[in-house]
Design a protein around this motif. Structure first.
Motif, PDB file in Angstrom:
ATOM      1  N   GLY A  28       0.816  -1.211   0.000  1.00 56.28           N
ATOM      2  CA  GLY A  28       0.000   0.000   0.000  1.00 56.28           C
ATOM      3  C   GLY A  28       0.849   1.259   0.000  1.00 56.28           C
ATOM      4  O   GLY A  28       0.522   2.251  -0.670  1.00 56.28           O
ATOM      5  N   SER A  29       1.969   1.227   0.708  1.00 58.10           N
ATOM      6  CA  SER A  29       2.893   2.374   0.714  1.00 58.10           C
ATOM      7  C   SER A  29       3.508   2.584  -0.659  1.00 58.10           C
ATOM      8  O   SER A  29       3.711   3.726  -1.099  1.00 58.10           O
ATOM      9  CB  SER A  29       4.001   2.158   1.751  1.00 58.10           C
ATOM     10  OG  SER A  29       3.465   2.120   3.052  1.00 58.10           O
ATOM     11  N   ILE A  30       3.791   1.493  -1.357  1.00 59.39           N
ATOM     12  CA  ILE A  30       4.312   1.602  -2.724  1.00 59.39           C
ATOM     13  C   ILE A  30       3.254   2.218  -3.631  1.00 59.39           C
ATOM     14  O   ILE A  30       3.555   3.108  -4.435  1.00 59.39           O
ATOM     15  CB  ILE A  30       4.763   0.224  -3.250  1.00 59.39           C
ATOM     16  CG1 ILE A  30       5.931  -0.313  -2.422  1.00 59.39           C
ATOM     17  CG2 ILE A  30       5.149   0.305  -4.736  1.00 59.39           C
ATOM     18  CD1 ILE A  30       6.266  -1.771  -2.677  1.00 59.39           C
ATOM     19  N   ALA A  31       2.018   1.764  -3.489  1.00 59.55           N
ATOM     20  CA  ALA A  31       0.922   2.320  -4.301  1.00 59.55           C
ATOM     21  C   ALA A  31       0.746   3.812  -4.030  1.00 59.55           C
ATOM     22  O   ALA A  31       0.580   4.608  -4.966  1.00 59.55           O
ATOM     23  CB  ALA A  31      -0.379   1.571  -4.015  1.00 59.55           C
ATOM     24  N   ALA A  35       1.202   6.798  -6.791  1.00 65.26           N
ATOM     25  CA  ALA A  35       0.128   7.761  -7.059  1.00 65.26           C
ATOM     26  C   ALA A  35       0.620   9.193  -6.885  1.00 65.26           C
ATOM     27  O   ALA A  35       0.320  10.063  -7.711  1.00 65.26           O
ATOM     28  CB  ALA A  35      -1.061   7.479  -6.140  1.00 65.26           C
ATOM     29  N   ALA A  36       1.400   9.430  -5.852  1.00 64.65           N
ATOM     30  CA  ALA A  36       1.890  10.783  -5.580  1.00 64.65           C
ATOM     31  C   ALA A  36       2.956  11.223  -6.575  1.00 64.65           C
ATOM     32  O   ALA A  36       2.961  12.360  -7.038  1.00 64.65           O
ATOM     33  CB  ALA A  36       2.447  10.857  -4.160  1.00 64.65           C
ATOM     34  N   SER A  39       1.464  10.894 -10.646  1.00 67.61           N
ATOM     35  CA  SER A  39       0.143  11.479 -10.941  1.00 67.61           C
ATOM     36  C   SER A  39      -0.825  10.459 -11.536  1.00 67.61           C
ATOM     37  O   SER A  39      -1.423  10.699 -12.590  1.00 67.61           O
ATOM     38  CB  SER A  39       0.295  12.688 -11.877  1.00 67.61           C
ATOM     39  OG  SER A  39       1.083  13.677 -11.275  1.00 67.61           O
ATOM     40  N   MET A  40      -0.933   9.331 -10.877  1.00 66.89           N
ATOM     41  CA  MET A  40      -1.902   8.320 -11.296  1.00 66.89           C
ATOM     42  C   MET A  40      -2.817   8.048 -10.125  1.00 66.89           C
ATOM     43  O   MET A  40      -2.512   8.407  -8.990  1.00 66.89           O
ATOM     44  CB  MET A  40      -1.190   7.037 -11.748  1.00 66.89           C
ATOM     45  CG  MET A  40      -0.468   6.279 -10.643  1.00 66.89           C
ATOM     46  SD  MET A  40       0.262   4.704 -11.160  1.00 66.89           S
ATOM     47  CE  MET A  40       1.484   5.242 -12.326  1.00 66.89           C
ATOM     48  N   SER A  41      -3.921   7.422 -10.408  1.00 65.16           N
ATOM     49  CA  SER A  41      -4.820   7.059  -9.312  1.00 65.16           C
ATOM     50  C   SER A  41      -4.206   5.919  -8.506  1.00 65.16           C
ATOM     51  O   SER A  41      -3.347   5.170  -8.994  1.00 65.16           O
ATOM     52  CB  SER A  41      -6.177   6.617  -9.867  1.00 65.16           C
ATOM     53  OG  SER A  41      -6.043   5.382 -10.548  1.00 65.16           O
ATOM     54  N   ARG A  42      -4.659   5.794  -7.273  1.00 64.47           N
ATOM     55  CA  ARG A  42      -4.178   4.684  -6.454  1.00 64.47           C
ATOM     56  C   ARG A  42      -4.604   3.368  -7.078  1.00 64.47           C
ATOM     57  O   ARG A  42      -3.856   2.387  -7.048  1.00 64.47           O
ATOM     58  CB  ARG A  42      -4.703   4.811  -5.021  1.00 64.47           C
ATOM     59  CG  ARG A  42      -4.030   3.804  -4.080  1.00 64.47           C
ATOM     60  CD  ARG A  42      -4.390   4.071  -2.624  1.00 64.47           C
ATOM     61  NE  ARG A  42      -3.538   3.346  -1.706  1.00 64.47           N
ATOM     62  CZ  ARG A  42      -3.632   2.049  -1.444  1.00 64.47           C
ATOM     63  NH1 ARG A  42      -4.560   1.322  -2.065  1.00 64.47           N
ATOM     64  NH2 ARG A  42      -2.821   1.474  -0.581  1.00 64.47           N
ATOM     65  N   ASP A  73       9.491   4.332  -2.465  1.00 63.26           N
ATOM     66  CA  ASP A  73       9.805   5.180  -3.623  1.00 63.26           C
ATOM     67  C   ASP A  73      10.647   4.436  -4.652  1.00 63.26           C
ATOM     68  O   ASP A  73      10.459   4.604  -5.858  1.00 63.26           O
ATOM     69  CB  ASP A  73      10.539   6.448  -3.183  1.00 63.26           C
ATOM     70  CG  ASP A  73       9.637   7.405  -2.424  1.00 63.26           C
ATOM     71  OD1 ASP A  73       8.414   7.420  -2.673  1.00 63.26           O
ATOM     72  OD2 ASP A  73      10.154   8.151  -1.571  1.00 63.26           O
ATOM     73  N   TYR A  74      11.590   3.612  -4.184  1.00 63.97           N
ATOM     74  CA  TYR A  74      12.413   2.812  -5.090  1.00 63.97           C
ATOM     75  C   TYR A  74      11.524   1.885  -5.916  1.00 63.97           C
ATOM     76  O   TYR A  74      11.604   1.845  -7.146  1.00 63.97           O
ATOM     77  CB  TYR A  74      13.436   2.001  -4.297  1.00 63.97           C
ATOM     78  CG  TYR A  74      14.151   0.969  -5.144  1.00 63.97           C
ATOM     79  CD1 TYR A  74      15.263   1.321  -5.899  1.00 63.97           C
ATOM     80  CD2 TYR A  74      13.705  -0.350  -5.192  1.00 63.97           C
ATOM     81  CE1 TYR A  74      15.907   0.382  -6.687  1.00 63.97           C
ATOM     82  CE2 TYR A  74      14.354  -1.291  -5.976  1.00 63.97           C
ATOM     83  CZ  TYR A  74      15.450  -0.922  -6.723  1.00 63.97           C
ATOM     84  OH  TYR A  74      16.084  -1.852  -7.510  1.00 63.97           O
TER      85      TYR A  74
END
Length: 85
Positions: A28-31, A35-36, A39-42, A73-74
């Protein structure tokens, strides 16, 4: 395979990825990072993660360690670009 009641494997939001609660939270943290950053949806980020690790398990400490040894982030960058670590 659908986990039986009490089974630590969660197969929900991330499709065919079987994972402990810890690994699911990390996915979930990767998702969220994808997204952030891109600029895509979760939902799109979750779909990409599900395709990238389709059918893999993160059920043991070793398997979860292979996931968590890098930052969200990686993994977001690797999965977004379609590359390999």
């Amino acid at each position: 395979m659908i986990p039986e009641s009490g089974d630590p494997a969660h197969m929900g939001e991330f499709g065919n990825i079987r994972a402990t609660a810890e690994a699911t939270t990390y996915l979930g943290s990767i998702a969220d990072a994808m997204a952030a950053t891109y600029s895509m949806s979760r939902a799109e980020a979750v779909a990409r993660i599900s395709r990238y690790w389709d059918g893999l398990d993160f059920l043991t400490e070793t398997e979860t360690g292979l996931l968590t040894h890098e930052s969200p982030d990686y993994w977001a960058g690797i999965i977004y670009s379609g590359g390999s670590p």
